[in-house]
Design a protein around this motif. Structure first.
Motif, PDB file in Angstrom:
ATOM      1  N   ILE A 199       0.733  -1.261  -0.127  1.00 28.98           N
ATOM      2  CA  ILE A 199       0.001   0.095   0.042  1.00 28.98           C
ATOM      3  C   ILE A 199       1.013   1.134  -0.190  1.00 28.98           C
ATOM      4  CG2 ILE A 199      -1.791   1.314   1.083  1.00 28.98           C
ATOM      5  CD1 ILE A 199      -2.503  -1.302   2.649  1.00 28.98           C
ATOM      6  N   GLY A 200       0.648   2.040  -1.129  1.00 28.23           N
ATOM      7  CA  GLY A 200       1.644   3.229  -1.160  1.00 28.23           C
ATOM      8  C   GLY A 200       0.770   4.502  -0.569  1.00 28.23           C
ATOM      9  N   HIS A 201       1.669   5.243   0.208  1.00 25.04           N
ATOM     10  CA  HIS A 201       1.166   6.454   0.507  1.00 25.04           C
ATOM     11  C   HIS A 201       2.153   7.490   0.155  1.00 25.04           C
ATOM     12  CE1 HIS A 201      -0.782   9.351   3.212  1.00 25.04           C
ATOM     13  NE2 HIS A 201       0.500   9.594   3.828  1.00 25.04           N
ATOM     14  N   ASN A 202       1.791   8.320  -0.792  1.00 26.60           N
ATOM     15  CA  ASN A 202       2.498   9.276  -1.338  1.00 26.60           C
ATOM     16  C   ASN A 202       2.409  10.655  -0.675  1.00 26.60           C
ATOM     17  OD1 ASN A 202       4.658   9.801  -3.446  1.00 26.60           O
ATOM     18  ND2 ASN A 202       3.177  11.238  -4.496  1.00 26.60           N
ATOM     19  N   VAL A 203       3.624  11.531  -0.190  1.00 23.16           N
ATOM     20  CA  VAL A 203       3.635  12.475   0.467  1.00 23.16           C
ATOM     21  C   VAL A 203       4.191  13.546  -0.151  1.00 23.16           C
ATOM     22  CG1 VAL A 203       3.140  11.428   2.599  1.00 23.16           C
ATOM     23  CG2 VAL A 203       5.569  11.833   1.907  1.00 23.16           C
ATOM     24  N   GLY A 204       4.369  14.808   0.069  1.00 29.24           N
ATOM     25  CA  GLY A 204       4.952  16.027  -0.704  1.00 29.24           C
ATOM     26  C   GLY A 204       6.407  16.353  -0.524  1.00 29.24           C
ATOM     27  N   SER A 205       7.128  15.560   0.528  1.00 34.72           N
ATOM     28  CA  SER A 205       8.292  15.949   0.782  1.00 34.72           C
ATOM     29  C   SER A 205       8.874  14.622   1.592  1.00 34.72           C
ATOM     30  CB  SER A 205       8.572  17.089   1.777  1.00 34.72           C
ATOM     31  OG  SER A 205       8.106  16.984   3.008  1.00 34.72           O
ATOM     32  N   GLU A 206      10.402  14.700   1.489  1.00 38.76           N
ATOM     33  CA  GLU A 206      11.189  13.781   2.234  1.00 38.76           C
ATOM     34  C   GLU A 206      11.028  14.024   3.694  1.00 38.76           C
ATOM     35  OE1 GLU A 206      15.513  13.876   1.385  1.00 38.76           O
ATOM     36  OE2 GLU A 206      15.070  13.560  -0.760  1.00 38.76           O
TER      37      GLU A 206
END
Length: 140
Positions: free
Chosen positions: A80-87
């Protein structure tokens, strides 16, 4: 078939413990366990983005509902991938998950394709990838 997913249901061993992990640990909003009045019907729903729902359903109930034998856990079946906006957001979500009881699989680090990602397992061994992918930035 239209290219969309409405509900992603994951099998769990202990519905109450998984509810606690996702609601209290990760902060996902839910009404809690519903359907307890039905044999094999207890389920938890979390509202995700754009009407997509994440459901928790006991493995034994999935097997019963589908009419198949229950199988062992396998964290390599899907992620399950949870993409976020920064490292920094990757690191924050990873820390939150670990504090909630997730097991670290791979610490967040630079990827070969130019992003930044790490993996953890939830209490039922489902593999989550928390990722900053500059090509797939979330809208929020």
């Amino acid at each position: 078939m239209k290219p969309r997913i409405s509900v992603l249901t994951i099998g769990v061993d202990d519905l109450h413990a998984s509810l606690q992990f996702y609601r209290d640990g990760l902060g996902l909003a839910t009404e809690g366990i519903i359907g307890k009045e039905f044999e094999h019907g207890a389920v938890v729903f979390f509202e995700l983005q754009l009407g997509v729902k994440l459901a928790l359903f006991e493995r034994s109930n999935i097997a019963h509902d589908a009419g198949i034998a229950r199988t062992p856990r396998s964290p390599t079946e899907f992620t399950i991938g949870h993409n976020v906006g920064s490292e920094m957001q990757v690191d924050a979500v990873m820390s939150q998950a670990i504090a909630a009881g997730a097991r670290l699989v791979k610490a967040a680090q630079k990827t070969f394709w130019g992003g930044y990602a790490g993996y953890f397992k939830d209490p039922d061994d489902h593999l989550w990838e928390i990722v900053f992918n500059p090509a797939f930035l979330p809208e929020d």
